[in-house]
Design an enzyme around this catalytic site. Structure first.
Site, short mmCIF file in Angstrom:
data_model
loop_
_atom_site.label_atom_id
_atom_site.label_comp_id
_atom_site.label_asym_id
_atom_site.label_seq_id
_atom_site.Cartn_x
_atom_site.Cartn_y
_atom_site.Cartn_z
N LYS A 196 0.86 -1.19 0.00
CA LYS A 196 0.00 0.00 0.00
C LYS A 196 0.89 1.23 0.00
O LYS A 196 1.71 1.43 0.89
CB LYS A 196 -0.90 -0.02 1.24
CG LYS A 196 -1.74 1.24 1.37
CD LYS A 196 -2.70 1.15 2.53
CE LYS A 196 -3.48 2.44 2.67
NZ LYS A 196 -4.41 2.39 3.80
N LYS A 207 -2.21 -1.60 -3.78
CA LYS A 207 -3.08 -0.43 -3.72
C LYS A 207 -2.26 0.84 -3.85
O LYS A 207 -1.25 0.93 -3.15
CB LYS A 207 -3.80 -0.46 -2.37
CG LYS A 207 -4.65 0.74 -2.10
CD LYS A 207 -5.20 0.68 -0.71
CE LYS A 207 -5.92 1.98 -0.43
NZ LYS A 207 -6.33 2.08 0.94
#
Ligand code: PBG
Length: 326
Positions: A196, A249
């Site tokens: 992320k 992400k």
């Protein structure tokens, strides 16, 4: 011979042929729909920067999740917006909190849906950071772990199938796995936000979830966008700590990372098509500058082609309703 005897265009002659040789098709079952749940009753509030996305109170969820289920979408990912925030984020473990209530209501309404909960402190802390903040303003990794595990357990007690830690603290997957197992929740899965990035694409989400950090930024725990090899290391660690599904992400600016993770590891790979990616397309479509349905199909197909098995996207309902191909 002067004419082109090798003709690629034969494969593109008609929609029937193109469909027959199409390599990648996004199906509703590949999709997970993220939802924002607020405290209170009878609330359904639009989010200015995310047209078409609502914040719902738990009692307003049944109609929506029935449609999610009927469209064949695999699951929902829940984010909570509590009534009260404090420095310890204590409302994250409130058994009557918005996420905990929502999990129960969704499981009662549509038990077939896979219910995933986002586990993070930033929606619950008054400082807006994803873990425990020290006096001098640093996020303390190891003191954050018990908070995250407590939040995860509270979601699991409410009945969720999967917990998805999104805080990027080191060791949180292993810590949460151990606590889940000790409490007897050996069947609960962990979908880790493994790679992320500290991304500007989360802007609209922070409006929606009211979770912007009040000071500083998240760069000391979320990944530095230029780094791809480091993402493989993050994923490897999360798998060794017990992750069942690993996530990259955001998605669109990180397609190479999705591909790298897919090529290197065998676990299911999820990609999060985040709020900013959604809002950009909505804004351009509202201006009449792009064809939204075709752009969405192209983006989701690209994410799957890059190697994602699952796509978390605010477009899940729109896409599944129309199932536009090309
Ligand atoms: C919580 C969290 C965020 C997102 C998912 N979980 C925000 C952040 O890290 O700042 C972003 C999702 C999106 O932008 O759609 N930490």
């Amino acid at each position: 011979m002067s004419y082109p005897h090798l003709r690629m265009r034969r494969l593109r002659r008609s929609e029937g042929i193109r469909r027959m040789v199409r390599e990648t098709v996004v199906l509703p079952q590949d999709l997970i729909y993220p939802m924002f749940v607020v405290a209170g009753h009878d609330r359904q509030e639009p989010i200015a920067s995310m047209p078409g996305v609502m914040r719902y109170s738990a009692d307003r969820l049944p109609a929506v999740v029935r449609e999610v289920r009927d469209l064949g979408i695999s699951g929902v990912l829940l984010f909570g917006i509590p009534e009260h925030k404090d420095s310890m984020g204590s409302s994250a473990f409130d058994s009557a909190g918005p996420v905990q209530q929502a999990v129960q209501i969704i499981k009662d309404t549509a038990p077939e849906l896979v219910v995933i909960t986002d586990v993070c402190m930033c929606e619950y802390t008054d400082h807006g950071h994803c873990g425990h903040l020290t006096q001098d303003g640093r996020v303390d990794n190891d003191r954050s772990l018990p908070m995250l595990a407590k939040e995860a357990i509270s979601h699991v007690r409410a009945g969720c199938d999967v917990v998805a830690p999104s805080d990027m603290m080191d060791g949180r997957v292993g810590y949460i796995r151990r606590v889940l197992d000790e409490e007897g929740f050996t069947d609960t899965m962990i979908m880790s936000y493994a790679a992320k990035y500290a991304s500007a694409f989360y802007g609209p989400f922070r409006d929606a979830a009211d979770s912007a950090p009040q000071s500083g930024d998240r760069k000391s725990y979320q990944m530095d966008p230029p780094n791809a090899r480091e993402a493989l290391r993050e994923v490897e660690l999360d798998i060794s700590e017990g992750a069942d599904i690993v996530m990259v992400k955001p998605a669109m600016a990180y397609m190479d990372v999705i591909r790298g993770v897919r090529d290197r590891f065998d676990l299911p790979v999820a990609a999060y098509n985040v709020s900013g990616e959604y809002s950009m397309i909505k804004a351009a479509a509202e201006q009449g500058w792009i064809d939204e349905e075709r752009i969405v199909a192209e983006v989701l197909t690209g994410i799957k082609r890059a190697g994602a098995d699952l796509i978390i996207t605010y477009f899940a309902l729109d896409f599944a309703r129309t199932l536009v191909k090309f």
